[in-house]
Design a protein around this motif. Structure first.
Motif, PDB file in Angstrom:
ATOM      1  N   ASN A   8     -17.096 -27.003 -94.859  1.00 38.21           N
ATOM      2  CA  ASN A   8     -16.867 -28.417 -95.145  1.00 38.21           C
ATOM      3  C   ASN A   8     -15.401 -28.786 -94.927  1.00 38.21           C
ATOM      4  OD1 ASN A   8     -19.391 -27.655 -96.561  1.00 38.21           O
ATOM      5  ND2 ASN A   8     -19.367 -29.819 -97.076  1.00 38.21           N
ATOM      6  N   HIS A   9     -14.519 -27.858 -95.234  1.00 41.31           N
ATOM      7  CA  HIS A   9     -13.093 -28.110 -95.036  1.00 41.31           C
ATOM      8  C   HIS A   9     -12.790 -28.366 -93.558  1.00 41.31           C
ATOM      9  CE1 HIS A   9      -8.767 -27.771 -95.279  1.00 41.31           C
ATOM     10  NE2 HIS A   9      -8.785 -26.753 -94.437  1.00 41.31           N
ATOM     11  N   LEU A  10     -13.299 -27.521 -92.671  1.00 41.93           N
ATOM     12  CA  LEU A  10     -13.066 -27.706 -91.241  1.00 41.93           C
ATOM     13  C   LEU A  10     -13.734 -28.990 -90.746  1.00 41.93           C
ATOM     14  CD1 LEU A  10     -13.490 -24.068 -89.884  1.00 41.93           C
ATOM     15  CD2 LEU A  10     -11.365 -25.346 -90.227  1.00 41.93           C
ATOM     16  N   ALA A  11     -14.929 -29.266 -91.234  1.00 44.47           N
ATOM     17  CA  ALA A  11     -15.629 -30.484 -90.826  1.00 44.47           C
ATOM     18  C   ALA A  11     -14.843 -31.720 -91.262  1.00 44.47           C
ATOM     19  CB  ALA A  11     -17.037 -30.507 -91.403  1.00 44.47           C
ATOM     20  N   ARG A  12     -14.237 -31.664 -92.435  1.00 41.13           N
ATOM     21  CA  ARG A  12     -13.425 -32.800 -92.896  1.00 41.13           C
ATOM     22  C   ARG A  12     -12.172 -32.955 -92.048  1.00 41.13           C
ATOM     23  NH1 ARG A  12     -14.775 -31.065 -98.914  1.00 41.13           N
ATOM     24  NH2 ARG A  12     -16.725 -32.206 -99.097  1.00 41.13           N
ATOM     25  N   LEU A  13     -11.570 -31.838 -91.654  1.00 41.98           N
ATOM     26  CA  LEU A  13     -10.412 -31.914 -90.750  1.00 41.98           C
ATOM     27  C   LEU A  13     -10.803 -32.570 -89.425  1.00 41.98           C
ATOM     28  CD1 LEU A  13      -8.572 -28.477 -91.111  1.00 41.98           C
ATOM     29  CD2 LEU A  13      -7.689 -30.736 -91.673  1.00 41.98           C
ATOM     30  N   VAL A  14     -11.945 -32.168 -88.878  1.00 44.42           N
ATOM     31  CA  VAL A  14     -12.426 -32.750 -87.623  1.00 44.42           C
ATOM     32  C   VAL A  14     -12.663 -34.251 -87.802  1.00 44.42           C
ATOM     33  CG1 VAL A  14     -14.354 -32.807 -85.988  1.00 44.42           C
ATOM     34  CG2 VAL A  14     -13.414 -30.617 -86.715  1.00 44.42           C
ATOM     35  N   LEU A  15     -13.343 -34.636 -88.879  1.00 44.93           N
ATOM     36  CA  LEU A  15     -13.650 -36.049 -89.121  1.00 44.93           C
ATOM     37  C   LEU A  15     -12.383 -36.889 -89.239  1.00 44.93           C
ATOM     38  CD1 LEU A  15     -15.628 -38.364 -89.828  1.00 44.93           C
ATOM     39  CD2 LEU A  15     -15.471 -37.615 -92.215  1.00 44.93           C
ATOM     40  N   VAL A  16     -11.452 -36.456 -90.061  1.00 40.85           N
ATOM     41  CA  VAL A  16     -10.219 -37.223 -90.265  1.00 40.85           C
ATOM     42  C   VAL A  16      -9.422 -37.317 -88.965  1.00 40.85           C
ATOM     43  CG1 VAL A  16      -7.970 -37.200 -91.439  1.00 40.85           C
ATOM     44  CG2 VAL A  16     -10.077 -36.793 -92.735  1.00 40.85           C
ATOM     45  N   THR A  17      -9.292 -36.202 -88.267  1.00 39.94           N
ATOM     46  CA  THR A  17      -8.548 -36.209 -87.004  1.00 39.94           C
ATOM     47  C   THR A  17      -9.237 -37.086 -85.967  1.00 39.94           C
ATOM     48  OG1 THR A  17      -7.815 -33.955 -87.469  1.00 39.94           O
ATOM     49  CG2 THR A  17      -7.524 -34.757 -85.230  1.00 39.94           C
ATOM     50  N   PHE A  18     -10.553 -37.018 -85.908  1.00 38.26           N
ATOM     51  CA  PHE A  18     -11.339 -37.836 -84.978  1.00 38.26           C
ATOM     52  C   PHE A  18     -11.082 -39.319 -85.228  1.00 38.26           C
ATOM     53  CE2 PHE A  18     -15.373 -40.051 -84.052  1.00 38.26           C
ATOM     54  CZ  PHE A  18     -15.551 -39.711 -82.721  1.00 38.26           C
ATOM     55  N   ILE A  19     -11.197 -39.747 -86.479  1.00 34.68           N
ATOM     56  CA  ILE A  19     -11.013 -41.167 -86.802  1.00 34.68           C
ATOM     57  C   ILE A  19      -9.573 -41.604 -86.584  1.00 34.68           C
ATOM     58  CG2 ILE A  19     -11.071 -42.844 -88.698  1.00 34.68           C
ATOM     59  CD1 ILE A  19     -13.583 -41.329 -89.722  1.00 34.68           C
ATOM     60  N   LEU A  20      -8.608 -40.803 -87.037  1.00 34.37           N
ATOM     61  CA  LEU A  20      -7.195 -41.168 -86.856  1.00 34.37           C
ATOM     62  C   LEU A  20      -6.810 -41.243 -85.374  1.00 34.37           C
ATOM     63  CD1 LEU A  20      -5.391 -39.217 -89.724  1.00 34.37           C
ATOM     64  CD2 LEU A  20      -5.859 -41.679 -89.575  1.00 34.37           C
ATOM     65  N   THR A  21      -7.264 -40.273 -84.584  1.00 37.47           N
ATOM     66  CA  THR A  21      -6.956 -40.291 -83.148  1.00 37.47           C
ATOM     67  C   THR A  21      -7.557 -41.532 -82.499  1.00 37.47           C
ATOM     68  OG1 THR A  21      -6.876 -37.881 -83.075  1.00 37.47           O
ATOM     69  CG2 THR A  21      -7.153 -39.026 -80.965  1.00 37.47           C
ATOM     70  N   PHE A  22      -8.793 -41.862 -82.838  1.00 37.18           N
ATOM     71  CA  PHE A  22      -9.434 -43.062 -82.289  1.00 37.18           C
ATOM     72  C   PHE A  22      -8.623 -44.310 -82.628  1.00 37.18           C
ATOM     73  CE2 PHE A  22     -12.283 -46.676 -83.219  1.00 37.18           C
ATOM     74  CZ  PHE A  22     -12.671 -46.963 -81.919  1.00 37.18           C
ATOM     75  N   ILE A  23      -8.207 -44.443 -83.880  1.00 31.47           N
ATOM     76  CA  ILE A  23      -7.443 -45.626 -84.300  1.00 31.47           C
ATOM     77  C   ILE A  23      -6.110 -45.689 -83.559  1.00 31.47           C
ATOM     78  CG2 ILE A  23      -6.205 -46.647 -86.250  1.00 31.47           C
ATOM     79  CD1 ILE A  23      -8.537 -45.600 -88.031  1.00 31.47           C
ATOM     80  N   VAL A  24      -5.399 -44.564 -83.492  1.00 27.76           N
ATOM     81  CA  VAL A  24      -4.091 -44.543 -82.812  1.00 27.76           C
ATOM     82  C   VAL A  24      -4.247 -44.905 -81.338  1.00 27.76           C
ATOM     83  CG1 VAL A  24      -2.226 -43.009 -82.044  1.00 27.76           C
ATOM     84  CG2 VAL A  24      -2.975 -42.971 -84.425  1.00 27.76           C
TER      85      VAL A  24
END
Length: 178
Positions: A8-24
């Protein structure tokens, strides 16, 4: 071999990075197109290299790294972060996969980002199957239906691509020298 376990920790890292990269990326594209910041696009020989290409290279690199070096600990976390960024860069231009040469602002790209975010969110925050209750199964069903509709729309869009691409390829074939 141990059973498949999703971190779950890795999945959360992927999710947060995915959303932040998309926004940026979206903010940068808006700023560049409105000429509020300089053109940061890479141009090679007059060709604009779209950021989905950077994503593809990141995904290929992370895949090879995972396959050949089997990282663990901090290196696995870094791979998860790079994977999330690569997915966002690639799927931000998903509509351009479908409609070659189409505009950047396609609904299909936003739909793809939404569906992938939902899947990553489920992986990151859903309980294990042993702890699934009715509401979890209902949510999974709704998301499955949404993903099914998305793929139906994807297949329907191929008809549009066929109308555009096939005539061009036939024209090239008939006008090229033997």
């Amino acid at each position: 071999m141990a059973p498949l376990q999703i971190s779950n920790h890795l999945a959360r890292l992927v999710l947060v990075t995915f959303i932040l990269t998309f926004i940026v990326v979206r903010v940068l594209v808006i700023l560049i197109m409105s000429r509020r910041i300089p053109d940061l696009y890479l141009h090679l020989g007059g060709t604009h290299v779209h950021h989905l290409n950077y994503g593809i290279f990141l995904l290929a690199g992370v895949g090879a790294y995972q396959l050949f070096w089997h990282p663990s600990g901090r290196n696995l976390e870094i791979a998860a972060i790079i994977y999330g960024s690569g997915m966002a860069l690639t799927f931000d231009e998903f509509g351009m996969w479908l409609h070659l040469g189409g505009p950047y602002w396609q609904r299909a790209s936003l739909d793809a980002i939404t569906v992938i975010s939902a899947v990553f969110g489920l992986i990151a925050f859903a309980p294990s199957l042993k702890r699934f209750h009715f509401q979890h199964w209902a949510g999974a069903f709704v998301i499955t239906v949404a993903v099914g509709i998305f793929f139906f729309m994807l297949l329907e869009s191929f008809k549009y691509v066929d109308k555009i691409v096939i005539p061009v390829l036939q024209e090239i074939e008939t006008t090229s020298p033997p």
